[in-house]
Scaffold this motif. Structure first.
Motif, short mmCIF file in Angstrom:
data_model
loop_
_atom_site.label_atom_id
_atom_site.label_comp_id
_atom_site.label_asym_id
_atom_site.label_seq_id
_atom_site.Cartn_x
_atom_site.Cartn_y
_atom_site.Cartn_z
N LYS A 37 0.85 -1.19 0.00
CA LYS A 37 0.00 0.00 0.00
C LYS A 37 0.88 1.24 0.00
CE LYS A 37 -0.57 -0.23 5.01
NZ LYS A 37 -1.50 -0.40 6.10
N TRP A 38 0.41 2.25 -0.74
CA TRP A 38 1.11 3.53 -0.76
C TRP A 38 1.04 4.12 0.64
CZ3 TRP A 38 4.07 4.11 -4.75
CH2 TRP A 38 3.71 3.56 -5.97
N THR A 39 2.09 4.82 1.05
CA THR A 39 2.15 5.36 2.39
C THR A 39 2.83 6.74 2.41
OG1 THR A 39 2.79 4.81 4.68
CG2 THR A 39 4.35 4.22 2.96
N ARG A 40 2.78 7.38 3.54
CA ARG A 40 3.43 8.68 3.75
C ARG A 40 2.97 9.72 2.72
NH1 ARG A 40 9.57 7.26 5.75
NH2 ARG A 40 8.92 6.03 7.54
N PHE A 51 5.95 3.28 -0.36
CA PHE A 51 4.92 2.29 -0.08
C PHE A 51 5.49 1.25 0.87
CE2 PHE A 51 7.10 0.74 -3.86
CZ PHE A 51 7.20 -0.63 -3.68
N LYS A 52 4.59 0.49 1.47
CA LYS A 52 4.99 -0.61 2.35
C LYS A 52 4.55 -1.91 1.71
CE LYS A 52 5.09 1.63 6.81
NZ LYS A 52 4.64 1.60 8.20
N TRP A 65 6.46 -6.03 7.47
CA TRP A 65 6.28 -4.93 6.52
C TRP A 65 7.64 -4.33 6.19
CZ3 TRP A 65 1.78 -3.52 4.21
CH2 TRP A 65 0.61 -4.02 4.76
N LEU A 67 9.55 -0.97 4.20
CA LEU A 67 9.39 0.35 3.61
C LEU A 67 10.12 0.38 2.28
CD1 LEU A 67 8.39 3.29 3.82
CD2 LEU A 67 10.58 3.83 4.93
#
Length: 151
Positions: A37-40, A51-52, A65, A67
């Motif tokens: 999933k896209w993150t930050r 994404f993670k 998970w 990064l």
């Protein structure tokens, strides 16, 4: 400390690009990373996006998970990301896409960073890990090929 697998797909580079750069779909293809999933604040494939990935090494054992940060993003050509913490890159993964007649040659690749502890790891377990990565990349590309050629 690197490896790659290439597979021809009967699809235009743009179609393949849409698939390899959509990290939210990796769970459909990878034998180890079952979701991402896209993150930050990132929402799609651009250089610097993060994404993670949710990983189960060799498909067994505990999950964790990782990064990831997009390091190369050329639509229709290259999608690459590094894996590690904010200031430490452990390895790099990516896809190169080349036109091939009415299809594409798609290469998935990895390379470990040249850090001492990774060199020792590769010296001890590199042959085994390299074969595992090669099988995983081949599986991932074959599954992507099925999807992209179905349309």
């Amino acid at each position: 400390m690197k490896g790659e697998v290439t597979l021809r797909m009967d699809a235009a580079p743009e179609q393949v690009w849409d698939l390899v750069s959509d990290v939210t779909r990796i769970g459909e293809f990878s034998p180890e990373t079952f979701e991402a999933k896209w993150t930050r604040g990132s929402t799609g494939p651009v250089k610097g996006a993060q994404f993670k990935g949710h990983v189960k090494r060799n498909g067994v054992g505990p999950t964790y998970w990782t990064l990831c940060t997009v390091t190369a993003c050329e639509p229709g050509r290259v999608f690459e990301f590094c894996v590690g913490a904010d200031n430490i890159t452990v390895n790099n993964w990516g896809y190169r896409i080349e036109p091939d007649g009415d299809g594409s040659l798609v290469t998935e690749y990895f390379r470990l960073e040249p850090r001492l502890y990774l060199r020792l790891y590769w010296l001890l377990l590199g042959a085994l890990r390299g074969r595992t990565n090669e099988r995983g990349m081949r599986t991932t590309l074959e599954r992507m090929k099925e999807v992209v050629e179905r349309g």
